[in-house]
Scaffold this motif. Structure first.
Motif, short mmCIF file in Angstrom:
data_model
loop_
_atom_site.label_atom_id
_atom_site.label_comp_id
_atom_site.label_asym_id
_atom_site.label_seq_id
_atom_site.Cartn_x
_atom_site.Cartn_y
_atom_site.Cartn_z
N ILE A 1 0.39 -1.32 0.30
CA ILE A 1 -0.11 0.23 0.08
C ILE A 1 0.74 0.73 0.04
CG2 ILE A 1 -1.71 1.15 1.75
CD1 ILE A 1 -3.05 -1.45 2.73
N HIS A 2 0.35 2.04 -1.20
CA HIS A 2 1.27 3.02 -0.14
C HIS A 2 0.09 4.57 -0.03
CE1 HIS A 2 4.71 3.58 -3.63
NE2 HIS A 2 4.67 2.27 -3.39
N VAL A 3 0.90 5.88 0.88
CA VAL A 3 0.71 6.97 0.97
C VAL A 3 0.56 7.37 0.89
CG1 VAL A 3 -1.15 5.73 2.87
CG2 VAL A 3 0.87 6.43 3.49
N ALA A 4 0.23 8.70 0.45
CA ALA A 4 0.93 10.34 0.12
C ALA A 4 0.32 11.40 0.61
CB ALA A 4 1.36 10.12 -1.35
N GLY A 5 0.59 12.37 0.35
CA GLY A 5 -0.11 13.46 0.58
C GLY A 5 -0.50 14.48 -1.03
N HIS A 6 -1.13 15.36 -0.96
CA HIS A 6 -1.36 15.72 -2.31
C HIS A 6 -1.72 17.48 -2.26
CE1 HIS A 6 -5.91 14.48 -0.55
NE2 HIS A 6 -5.54 15.87 -0.56
N GLY B 1 -5.68 -7.13 5.14
CA GLY B 1 -5.21 -6.32 6.18
C GLY B 1 -3.69 -5.77 6.61
N PRO B 2 -2.82 -5.87 7.36
CA PRO B 2 -2.12 -5.21 7.42
C PRO B 2 -0.53 -5.28 7.15
CG PRO B 2 -1.54 -6.62 9.44
CD PRO B 2 -3.21 -6.81 8.48
N VAL B 3 -0.90 -4.88 5.61
CA VAL B 3 0.15 -5.06 4.27
C VAL B 3 1.28 -4.34 4.26
CG1 VAL B 3 -1.63 -6.59 3.39
CG2 VAL B 3 -0.67 -3.72 2.84
N ALA B 4 2.17 -4.44 4.16
CA ALA B 4 3.63 -3.53 3.78
C ALA B 4 2.83 -2.23 3.32
CB ALA B 4 4.53 -4.33 2.58
N THR B 5 3.92 -1.53 3.73
CA THR B 5 2.91 0.56 4.01
C THR B 5 4.05 0.97 3.39
OG1 THR B 5 0.86 0.02 4.41
CG2 THR B 5 1.44 2.22 3.82
N LEU B 6 3.97 2.20 2.11
CA LEU B 6 4.95 2.53 2.06
C LEU B 6 4.87 4.58 1.99
CD1 LEU B 6 8.10 2.82 0.34
CD2 LEU B 6 6.76 4.55 -0.89
N LEU B 7 5.65 5.72 2.38
CA LEU B 7 4.97 6.90 3.29
C LEU B 7 5.75 7.19 1.74
CD1 LEU B 7 4.04 9.85 3.97
CD2 LEU B 7 6.14 9.68 5.03
N GLU B 8 5.41 7.65 0.53
CA GLU B 8 5.22 8.29 -0.51
C GLU B 8 5.78 10.09 -0.44
OE1 GLU B 8 5.06 6.29 -4.56
OE2 GLU B 8 2.97 7.02 -3.98
N ARG B 9 7.38 10.94 -0.26
CA ARG B 9 7.17 12.11 -0.40
C ARG B 9 8.36 12.60 -1.63
NH1 ARG B 9 5.88 15.67 3.31
NH2 ARG B 9 6.00 18.00 3.17
N ASP B 10 7.67 13.14 -2.57
CA ASP B 10 8.59 14.02 -4.28
C ASP B 10 9.34 14.93 -3.94
OD1 ASP B 10 8.73 11.06 -5.21
OD2 ASP B 10 7.13 10.79 -6.30
N PHE B 11 8.27 15.71 -3.61
CA PHE B 11 8.62 17.35 -3.54
C PHE B 11 8.44 17.65 -1.80
CE2 PHE B 11 7.12 16.29 -7.53
CZ PHE B 11 8.25 16.83 -8.27
N ASN B 12 9.17 19.42 -1.62
CA ASN B 12 8.57 19.88 0.15
C ASN B 12 9.02 19.10 0.53
OD1 ASN B 12 7.36 22.22 -2.13
ND2 ASN B 12 5.24 21.33 -1.70
N LEU B 13 10.54 17.90 0.41
CA LEU B 13 10.40 17.16 1.46
C LEU B 13 11.30 17.96 2.73
CD1 LEU B 13 13.57 15.12 -0.48
CD2 LEU B 13 10.94 14.12 -0.01
N PRO B 14 10.26 17.58 4.15
CA PRO B 14 10.76 17.96 5.12
C PRO B 14 12.20 17.65 5.45
CG PRO B 14 9.18 17.08 5.42
CD PRO B 14 9.28 16.54 4.14
N PRO B 15 12.67 17.76 7.35
CA PRO B 15 13.61 16.83 7.43
C PRO B 15 12.73 15.88 7.83
CG PRO B 15 13.01 19.28 8.72
CD PRO B 15 12.22 19.36 7.96
N LEU B 16 14.05 14.52 7.67
CA LEU B 16 13.68 13.47 7.35
C LEU B 16 12.97 12.68 8.54
CD1 LEU B 16 13.94 10.09 5.97
CD2 LEU B 16 16.67 10.58 7.52
N ALA B 17 13.38 13.93 10.16
CA ALA B 17 12.50 13.09 11.38
C ALA B 17 11.24 13.62 11.05
CB ALA B 17 13.11 14.18 12.24
N GLU B 18 10.81 14.67 10.22
CA GLU B 18 9.66 14.31 9.90
C GLU B 18 8.81 13.34 9.65
OE1 GLU B 18 7.93 18.67 8.39
OE2 GLU B 18 9.35 19.06 10.03
N LEU B 19 9.45 13.32 8.27
CA LEU B 19 8.55 12.23 7.25
C LEU B 19 8.93 10.50 8.61
CD1 LEU B 19 11.14 12.62 4.13
CD2 LEU B 19 8.54 13.01 4.84
N LEU B 20 9.80 10.47 9.41
CA LEU B 20 10.02 8.98 10.20
C LEU B 20 8.41 9.59 11.09
CD1 LEU B 20 13.81 9.17 11.09
CD2 LEU B 20 12.53 7.54 9.24
N GLN B 21 8.36 10.22 11.60
CA GLN B 21 6.64 10.48 12.26
C GLN B 21 5.88 10.07 11.78
OE1 GLN B 21 6.55 14.20 13.45
NE2 GLN B 21 8.21 14.32 15.06
#
Length: 282
Positions: free
Chosen positions: A205-210, A242-262
Motif C-alpha cells: 500500500i502507498h500513502v502520500a499527500g496531495h 490486512g496490515p500489508v506492507a505500507t510505504l510513505l511517498e514524498r517527492d517534493f517539499n521534503l521536510p527534515p527526515l525526522a518529520e517523515l519518520l513521524q
C-alpha cells in the motif's frame, strides 16, 4: 522456471537522494524497508552508488518503476526490462511495481498518462504485464493511478482496474491517496472503490499527500503531509486486505527526515492496531 512471488512486510519510506546525508544519524527503527524508482539508481556509480549498495545490503528494498509504459502504444522496451531485472537481482529486491498508465509515444512523455477505460485496453495492458512477468520470471504489482480526465469510459475505473488484474494475473499496489484524489475529482465514494479491490492481490500500500487546488480538484503531488481522510482510508484498507506492507511517498517539499519518520511511525501504529484486531477476531 517458476515465477517468484514477492514478499515484503512492515512500514517503508520512499528513498530520495537528498535523504542520504541524514540517514546515518537517523533513528530508522520505524522503517522496515525502503523503496526506489529503479530508473533513478540503475546507472548510479561512484560515491552515491556505494552508499546505495550499502543501504540495500543493510535493509530490504522494493522498486517502483516510472517508465515501463504498460499502457503505451509502442512495443515494450525489453532491453530496459532486462536492465531492471539485473538491478532487482543485484540488490536482492523482491517487489517490483509499476503504474497502470502510459508514459511514452514515439518518445518519453515524462508524465503518467491515463489509459482508456475500454475492453481493448484491458487486453493490451494485460498482455504487456504478462510479457514483463514472463521476462523477469517474477510477479509484478500494478498501482492504481490518479488521473484528471478519462480518455474513454466504456468501463469505469473500478471495472477497468479489476479486469486488468484478473486478465494479467498480477498483484496490486494499492495507493489509497490516489483513490481519495480520484474520488474527489471524479465524484465517487472512496471506500466503495476500496472495498471492491481484490484483497488477495494487494501486496503493498502507498500513502502520500496531495495539493488541494479547489474544493473539487485535488492534485496528486506527493508534496505534503498525509491528511486525515487518507489516514482513515488506510485504516479501511487494513480492514479489507490486512496490515500489508505500507510505504510513505514524498517527492517534493521534503521536510527534515525526522518529520517523515513521524509519518512512517503513524503508519506503523495503524498497522499494529489492525494486526491486533485480526488476532482478536481469529
Amino acid at each position: 522456471m517458476s515465477i517468484t512471488q514477492p514478499s515484503i512486510e512492515g512500514t517503508g519510506l520512499g528513498l530520495r537522494r537528498s535523504m542520504l546525508r541524514e540517514l546515518p544519524e537517523a533513528d530508522l527503527s520505524a522503517v522496515d524497508f525502503f523503496e526506489v524508482a529503479p530508473e533513478n539508481w540503475m546507472q548510479m556509480g561512484g560515491r552515491l552508488g556505494r552508499q546505495f549498495r550499502a543501504l540495500t545490503e543493510a535493509h530490504p528494498f522494493s522498486a517502483h518503476g516510472l517508465s515501463l509504459s504498460l499502457g503505451g502504444p509502442e512495443p515494450l522496451d525489453m532491453d530496459f526490462v532486462d536492465a531492471v531485472g539485473r538491478f532487482l537481482d543485484q540488490h536482492g529486491i523482491v517487489l517490483y511495481s509499476e503504474h497502470l498508465s502510459s508514459c511514452s509515444d514515439h518518445g518519453h512523455l515524462y508524465d503518467l498518462m491515463p489509459i482508456p477505460f475500454t475492453a481493448e485496453a484491458v487486453h493490451h495492458v494485460a498482455a504487456r504485464i504478462r510479457q514483463v512477468q514472463d521476462r523477469l520470471q517474477r510477479r509484478i504489482a500494478i498501482e492504481n493511478v490518479s488521473y484528471y480526465t478519462p480518455l474513454a469510459t466504456e468501463l469505469s475505473e473500478l471495472e477497468f482496474t479489476r479486469a486488468v488484474l484478473e486478465e494479467a494475473d498480477c498483484d496490486l499496489l494499492l495507493d489509497v491517496n490516489n483513490i481519495y484524489v480520484n474520488s474527489i475529482n471524479h465524484r465517487y465514494d472512496a471506500n466503495t472503490f476500496l472495498q471492491a479491490m481484490p484483497a488477495e492481490r494487494v501486496v503493498c500500500i502507498h500513502v502520500a499527500g496531495h495539493y488541494q487546488d479547489a474544493e473539487d480538484l485535488l492534485i496528486d503531488t506527493h508534496g505534503a503531509p498525509v491528511i486525515d481522510p487518507v489516514w482513515s482510508l488506510l485504516e479501511q484498507a487494513y480492514a479489507h486486505a490486512g496490515p500489508v506492507a505500507t510505504l510513505l511517498e514524498r517527492d517534493f517539499n521534503l521536510p527534515p527526515l525526522a518529520e517523515l519518520l513521524q509519518e512512517v511511525d503513524q503508519i506503523r501504529r495503524y498497522q499494529q492496531g489492525a494486526a491486533r484486531h485480526e488476532r482478536l477476531s481469529a
